[in-house]
Design a protein around this motif. Structure first.
Motif, PDB file in Angstrom:
ATOM      1  N   GLU A 142       0.831  -1.210   0.000  1.00 26.10           N
ATOM      2  CA  GLU A 142       0.000   0.000   0.000  1.00 26.10           C
ATOM      3  C   GLU A 142       0.864   1.258   0.000  1.00 26.10           C
ATOM      4  N   GLN A 143       1.986   1.250   0.730  1.00 20.83           N
ATOM      5  CA  GLN A 143       2.861   2.417   0.759  1.00 20.83           C
ATOM      6  C   GLN A 143       3.638   2.552  -0.547  1.00 20.83           C
ATOM      7  N   VAL A 144       4.095   1.433  -1.073  1.00 22.18           N
ATOM      8  CA  VAL A 144       4.777   1.464  -2.370  1.00 22.18           C
ATOM      9  C   VAL A 144       3.815   1.965  -3.444  1.00 22.18           C
ATOM     10  N   GLY A 145       2.584   1.464  -3.414  1.00 28.80           N
ATOM     11  CA  GLY A 145       1.587   1.903  -4.389  1.00 28.80           C
ATOM     12  C   GLY A 145       1.298   3.385  -4.302  1.00 28.80           C
ATOM     13  N   ALA A 146       1.193   3.901  -3.071  1.00 32.12           N
ATOM     14  CA  ALA A 146       0.928   5.336  -2.892  1.00 32.12           C
ATOM     15  C   ALA A 146       2.044   6.177  -3.498  1.00 32.12           C
ATOM     16  N   ARG A 147       3.280   5.695  -3.418  1.00 29.49           N
ATOM     17  CA  ARG A 147       4.402   6.445  -4.006  1.00 29.49           C
ATOM     18  C   ARG A 147       4.390   6.389  -5.530  1.00 29.49           C
ATOM     19  N   LEU A 148       3.741   5.373  -6.079  1.00 30.55           N
ATOM     20  CA  LEU A 148       3.654   5.260  -7.539  1.00 30.55           C
ATOM     21  C   LEU A 148       2.561   6.138  -8.130  1.00 30.55           C
ATOM     22  N   ILE A 149       1.556   6.458  -7.335  1.00 29.16           N
ATOM     23  CA  ILE A 149       0.375   7.161  -7.848  1.00 29.16           C
ATOM     24  C   ILE A 149       0.709   8.485  -8.542  1.00 29.16           C
ATOM     25  N   PRO A 150       1.563   9.364  -7.973  1.00 28.59           N
ATOM     26  CA  PRO A 150       1.823  10.636  -8.673  1.00 28.59           C
ATOM     27  C   PRO A 150       2.343  10.451 -10.089  1.00 28.59           C
ATOM     28  N   ARG A 151       3.229   9.478 -10.296  1.00 28.51           N
ATOM     29  CA  ARG A 151       3.735   9.251 -11.651  1.00 28.51           C
ATOM     30  C   ARG A 151       2.643   8.727 -12.571  1.00 28.51           C
ATOM     31  N   ILE A 152       1.854   7.776 -12.073  1.00 27.94           N
ATOM     32  CA  ILE A 152       0.770   7.227 -12.885  1.00 27.94           C
ATOM     33  C   ILE A 152      -0.245   8.313 -13.229  1.00 27.94           C
ATOM     34  N   ALA A 153      -0.593   9.123 -12.237  1.00 26.88           N
ATOM     35  CA  ALA A 153      -1.552  10.209 -12.467  1.00 26.88           C
ATOM     36  C   ALA A 153      -1.017  11.195 -13.498  1.00 26.88           C
ATOM     37  N   ARG A 154       0.259  11.476 -13.428  1.00 24.50           N
ATOM     38  CA  ARG A 154       0.869  12.387 -14.411  1.00 24.50           C
ATOM     39  C   ARG A 154       0.842  11.772 -15.808  1.00 24.50           C
TER      40      ARG A 154
END
Length: 426
Positions: A287-299
């Motif tokens: 869940e923490q690793v995924g949260a760190r990935l979200i900004p790049r995916i959203a961009r």
């Protein structure tokens, strides 16, 4: 407004036909979302005639033959019959057509290559009604050519199949597979994301996501989805099996506004997968690793900032109620971290758990007698002679942490905690 009433108000236009999705939805017994029309009149004539009949007309796409006519303040697009002269992936050079049949020939799928005239007669040269009855999605003419004309159609095929529960006809599906590697090179990412947004509104959205996965488009958009169908999970918690299957089920269970959250909530599992001798993978800290990935995916996907921020929080916190004892302090801390995204987090938790969550875990979403928002504020420090500076945030954070830990709400007592934090740092 009723489609017949709109057509009657536009009846001054020659060879007027309602076209595309509106006719398809009417034949399916659904209420059309938008009404689009076609006419043999060139756009300049459409504008002149509309104004002559007291209607406002806006040249929204005259170069493509489209005029927007306002009827009772509602916009309706009217487009001149067209035929393709030359196509270039997402663009085409067109000329004005001479008939509705010629115009329908350039449509993508038979279920949308249907028109209806003022008398209610259906013009269906490509068997769209037959395919609607058979629940089949079929390209008009040569499917490979249709996809080369506009690669977005590859994605739209999955969305229509998902929306209406249709099966994609084998030749059309094979052509889509062959065209898939070219899609993201020719289609703007904003258009791709828009298709996700539409697919997430109705139908069976997991079919759309699975279709994109099978065509390897999803993995190109979001590399963390690669091989997620191979990641077996602990059968105690996930009898459905692999990560991809789980995500697809959560997407279907989630309400439409939460489907991006459902799609991405376990996006950190691939990077955290560790094989267990029991025959499945663990995903500690996903869940923490995924949260760190979200900004790049959203961009990459051009998601709006407000959705990005919400996705970071819901992804990071969606496992807390599973593994944390619901003490009053833990609940307050969880709700403070969730902030305004608590309702979205609860909806995701519901969809993710599939009724398998411990009953006591739902306490994390219950209203609390003690506020979780900070009681001691900056103005309270200013009133007590403190000037804004580097100590401010430290003092306020210490007071808020104490409030969440103990349930204390007395401002003076919280102020004393803030002073102690300042003295300690000093």
């Amino acid at each position: 407004m009723d489609p017949k009433q709109v057509m009657q108000k536009l009846s001054f236009l020659p060879d007027l036909h309602m076209v595309g999705g509106a006719v398809r939805d009417i034949l399916l017994g659904l209420k059309p979302e938008d009404l689009d029309f076609a006419t043999s009149a060139p756009p300049e004539e459409v504008m002149r005639q509309a104004k002559a009949h007291g209607l406002a007309a806006i040249p929204t796409g005259v170069e493509h033959g489209t005029v927007t006519v306002l009827i009772d303040h509602h916009p309706y697009e009217v487009t001149t019959f067209r035929r393709d002269v030359e196509t270039f992936g997402r663009k085409a050079r067109v000329a004005w057509g001479q008939s509705i049949e010629e115009d329908l020939a350039r449509r993508d799928f038979t279920i949308g290559a249907i028109a209806m005239n003022l008398e209610g007669q259906v013009i269906d040269p490509y068997g769209g009604q037959r395919d609607i009855e058979a629940k089949v999605l079929r390209a008009v003419g040569d499917p490979a050519q249709r996809f080369r004309e506009d690669y977005l159609r590859v994605i739209r095929a999955g969305r229509f199949a998902s929306r209406y529960g249709f099966e994609i006809e084998p030749k059309t599906l094979q052509a889509a597979r062959e065209a898939a590697p070219e899609v993201l090179s020719h289609v703007a990412i904003e258009r791709v994301t828009a298709e996700f947004n539409k697919a997430f509104q109705n139908g069976i959205p997991s079919r759309f996501v699975r279709y994109l996965y099978d065509l390897e488009i999803l993995q190109r958009l979001i590399p963390e989805f690669e091989d997620t169908h191979l990641l077996l999970q602990n059968p105690r918690w996930h009898p459905e099996g692999d990560v991809l299957t789980h995500v697809l089920q959560v997407v279907d269970r989630a309400p439409p506004p939460i489907r991006w959250h459902a799609l991405l909530h376990d996006i950190g599992k691939k990077d955290t997968a560790r094989w267990k001798p029991e025959g499945w993978y663990s995903f500690y800290g996903h869940e923490q690793v995924g949260a760190r990935l979200i900004p790049r995916i959203a961009r990459d996907l051009r998601l709006p900032n407000h959705l990005r921020d919400e996705l970071v929080v819901t992804t990071a916190l969606h496992m807390v109620p599973v593994f944390t004892k619901p003490t009053p302090a833990a609940i307050r801390k969880f709700q403070a971290q969730a902030g305004p995204y608590l309702p979205a987090l609860q909806a995701l938790y519901q969809a993710d758990g599939a009724e398998r969550r411990p009953k006591e875990s739902w306490k994390f979403f219950e209203p609390q007698p003690v506020p979780v928002k900070p009681v001691l504020l900056g103005r309270h420090l200013i009133e007590r002679g403190h000037k804004p500076g580097k100590d401010f945030s430290r003092m306020l954070q210490a007071a808020h942490n104490w409030q969440l830990e103990t349930g204390e709400t007395d401002i003076e007592k919280l102020y004393q905690v803030a002073l102690k934090a300042r003295a300690k740092e000093g």
